[in-house]
Design an enzyme around this catalytic site. Structure first.
Site, PDB file in Angstrom:
ATOM      1  N   TYR A  36       0.839  -1.198   0.000  1.00 14.97           N
ATOM      2  CA  TYR A  36       0.000   0.000   0.000  1.00 14.97           C
ATOM      3  C   TYR A  36       0.873   1.246   0.000  1.00 14.97           C
ATOM      4  O   TYR A  36       1.894   1.280   0.682  1.00 14.97           O
ATOM      5  CB  TYR A  36      -0.880   0.026   1.247  1.00 14.97           C
ATOM      6  CG  TYR A  36      -1.913  -1.067   1.296  1.00 14.97           C
ATOM      7  CD1 TYR A  36      -1.557  -2.364   1.635  1.00 14.97           C
ATOM      8  CD2 TYR A  36      -3.246  -0.809   1.029  1.00 14.97           C
ATOM      9  CE1 TYR A  36      -2.498  -3.371   1.688  1.00 14.97           C
ATOM     10  CE2 TYR A  36      -4.198  -1.806   1.086  1.00 14.97           C
ATOM     11  CZ  TYR A  36      -3.821  -3.080   1.411  1.00 14.97           C
ATOM     12  OH  TYR A  36      -4.759  -4.072   1.466  1.00 14.97           O
ATOM     13  N   HIS A  87      -5.978   2.198  -1.360  1.00 14.84           N
ATOM     14  CA  HIS A  87      -5.984   0.900  -2.017  1.00 14.84           C
ATOM     15  C   HIS A  87      -4.537   0.498  -2.261  1.00 14.84           C
ATOM     16  O   HIS A  87      -3.660   1.358  -2.377  1.00 14.84           O
ATOM     17  CB  HIS A  87      -6.720   0.973  -3.359  1.00 14.84           C
ATOM     18  CG  HIS A  87      -8.205   1.050  -3.207  1.00 14.84           C
ATOM     19  ND1 HIS A  87      -8.946   0.036  -2.649  1.00 14.84           N
ATOM     20  CD2 HIS A  87      -9.092   2.018  -3.521  1.00 14.84           C
ATOM     21  CE1 HIS A  87     -10.213   0.360  -2.638  1.00 14.84           C
ATOM     22  NE2 HIS A  87     -10.336   1.573  -3.155  1.00 14.84           N
ATOM     23  N   LYS A 129      -4.011  -3.057  -9.939  1.00 16.06           N
ATOM     24  CA  LYS A 129      -2.724  -3.052  -9.268  1.00 16.06           C
ATOM     25  C   LYS A 129      -1.657  -3.520 -10.242  1.00 16.06           C
ATOM     26  O   LYS A 129      -1.959  -4.007 -11.322  1.00 16.06           O
ATOM     27  CB  LYS A 129      -2.751  -3.991  -8.062  1.00 16.06           C
ATOM     28  CG  LYS A 129      -3.876  -3.705  -7.091  1.00 16.06           C
ATOM     29  CD  LYS A 129      -3.849  -4.643  -5.940  1.00 16.06           C
ATOM     30  CE  LYS A 129      -5.162  -4.696  -5.202  1.00 16.06           C
ATOM     31  NZ  LYS A 129      -5.892  -3.456  -5.094  1.00 16.06           N
TER      32      LYS A 129
END
Lengths: 206, 324
Positions: B250, B258, B289
């Site tokens: 993170y 997020h 991601k």
């Protein structure tokens, strides 16, 4: 199918486009010094990826690289560089900047002209395509961090362009990290493309 | 608790508690002090995982409390940076309790009793205030007042009575608060039953063991260099099982951000299946991601010498789907 139905001397079908492409490119390079630097299967791999990029993804200005640019040091394997029809990668920070500029332009009404009624409130983001490095691989291969690092150590941030395009690469101030498009081909000639950045680069906001 | 270890505000450790102890119990690394937990999270970007349930409601596992379990990597990083030290909890309890003097034991028991009385008095006061409020709400304040007034009539002086009487003349239903000080607190709690305290931490009564690094550093997996590298860049790192990787990374506190990366560590020459890279990249892109693989570059490690940090000389690669 019963084997007895086959003729005694089977006639080979005509070579596919890809095979022709591989054979002709191999012949074209036969007397060049480039072939000696890498085994032929790696050359074929690069040509196969090149074929896929050119005909399935409409890439242009594709070039095969066998040596580190400006030196006679061979690359770990033949690599490609090319120009995608649209920009392949936009860094999230650049995206923010582009959207801000597009918003400004829209508010000023620049270029709205004839599309005033249709494109009301529509953002017109302009991104120039960029040349990308492509690293051809086979799915059956095993890689390691060392080998990835060796590839990245041999390439520059922007691939060397064709001579007349030289110098256009350094224009994008957002392109600071090395990046390579990892092209992985499976036995059924499916090719997948992944962007690999050198270092910790935050993900895109898609 | 009137002890020196209690803190003025959550998240700040007194000087005496830095470095703070990490309890090692059967190869797990635990924090039992909520202040150490918040401190580690706020100051050192170490989140850990809360694993404590309520003993009688162990199925209640939505909101977990202390202890906080640290990954071995987290424990090791805190120790290596001098923010914490490891104590063998079983050993510390054995020696600590056996070596405790009778005087200390009595003093601790008395302190617990005192604390129990304070809590009992407090809760009784609250209960009385509650009932009075409820009575006021029903317009029965007069009777409530009379009750309390009659109880304190022997000790209260006439002026207080006068004020109570004045108060009754007005419309007491909407009275925000009693103008006279509530008699209960000034009244010594006569028949308050003492609460029995179960302390949640052992230090005190146990003396905090000395900080000499008697225990070796926590054993960590080969992914530790990547962990230390990412931590040194200010990232918060939590376990990555739910995304099929080693760490979820993170950019700030996981309660506010997020995650950016699904990180997998590897040795420099460890073979990596391309299918893993493709799978990780695809999964990561699907959840917005990047898939990140990294490890210690042995070439650089040898060059820089052994005295460097674990996070030095780590090379990492971020992988995203190209969209072709």
């Amino acid at each position: 199918m019963a084997t007895s139905l086959q003729p005694a001397h089977p006639v080979l079908p005509a070579p596919s486009r890809l095979t022709t492409h591989l054979l002709t490119s191999a012949n074209a390079n036969a007397n060049a010094s480039t072939v000696a630097s890498h085994p032929p299967h790696l050359h074929h791999l690069a040509r196969q990826i090149q074929h896929n990029l050119q005909h399935q993804h409409a890439w242009t200005a594709l070039r095969l690289h066998t040596h580190v640019s400006g030196t006679d040091k061979p690359l770990p394997r033949p690599m490609l560089s090319g120009l995608a029809p649209v920009r392949l990668y936009v860094h999230p920070d650049e995206q923010v900047e582009l959207l801000r500029e597009a918003g400004k332009k829209r508010d000023e009404g620049v270029g709205g002209g004839n599309e005033e009624g249709v494109g009301e409130g529509k953002l017109d983001v302009v991104v120039e395509p960029e040349r990308e490095w492509v690293l051809p691989t086979r799915l059956s291969e095993k890689w390691s961090l060392r080998r990835l690092a060796e590839v990245f150590d041999c390439v520059g941030v922007v691939p060397p362009g064709v001579e007349d395009e030289e110098g256009e690469g350094s224009q994008n101030m957002w392109r600071k990290r090395k990046r390579v498009v990892l092209a992985t081909v499976d036995g059924d000639s499916t090719v997948v493309y992944y962007i690999v950045h050198d270092g910790v680069v935050k993900p895109r906001q898609n | 608790m009137g002890n020196s270890t209690l803190l003025t505000s959550a998240g700040t450790l007194p000087q005496t508690l830095t470095p703070f102890p990490i309890s090692r119990i059967a190869t797990r690394y635990l924090l039992f002090d909520v202040h150490a937990v918040t401190y580690a999270r706020r100051e050192h970007n170490i989140c850990g995982v809360l694993i404590g349930t309520i003993p009688h409601l162990s199925q209640q596992n939505v909101f977990l409390g202390i202890p906080l379990e640290l990954m071995p990597e987290e424990a090791r990083l805190l120790v290596e940076h001098g923010h914490a030290y490891i104590i063998d909890e079983v050993e510390a309890h054995k020696t600590g309790l056996l070596d405790m003097s009778r005087k200390d034991q009595l003093a601790f028991l008395q302190a617990m009793d005192k604390q129990g009385m304070e809590i009992a008095a407090e809760s009784k006061k609250k209960a009385e205030e509650r009932s009075q409020k409820a009575l006021q709400g029903r317009g029965m304040a007069r009777r409530a007042r009379e009750n309390t007034a009659s109880r304190v009539s022997e000790t209260a002086d006439s002026s207080a009575k006068q004020r109570l009487a004045d108060g009754d003349d007005e419309c007491s239903v909407f009275e925000a608060e009693p103008r006279s000080p509530s008699p209960a607190p000034s009244h010594p709690p006569l028949a308050v039953e003492r609460h029995f305290i179960t302390p949640t931490i052992s230090y005190p009564p146990l003396q905090t063991p000395n900080t000499t690094p008697t225990l070796s550093l926590p054993e960590v997996s080969k992914t530790y260099p990547l962990f230390a590298f990412l931590h040194s860049k200010g990232y918060f790192i939590t376990p990555g099982l739910r995304f099929g990787c080693h760490y979820t990374v993170y950019p700030g506190d996981p309660l506010r951000f997020h995650s950016h990366f699904l990180a997998t560590g590897a040795d420099w020459d460890e073979e990596i299946d391309l299918l893993d890279i493709v799978g990780g990249g695809r999964l990561g892109t699907g959840v917005k991601k990047s898939y990140l693989i990294g490890g210690a570059d042995t070439r650089r490690e040898n060059a820089s010498g052994a005295g460097s940090n674990a996070g030095d000389g780590v090379r990492a690669f971020s992988i995203e789907w190209a969209g072709l």
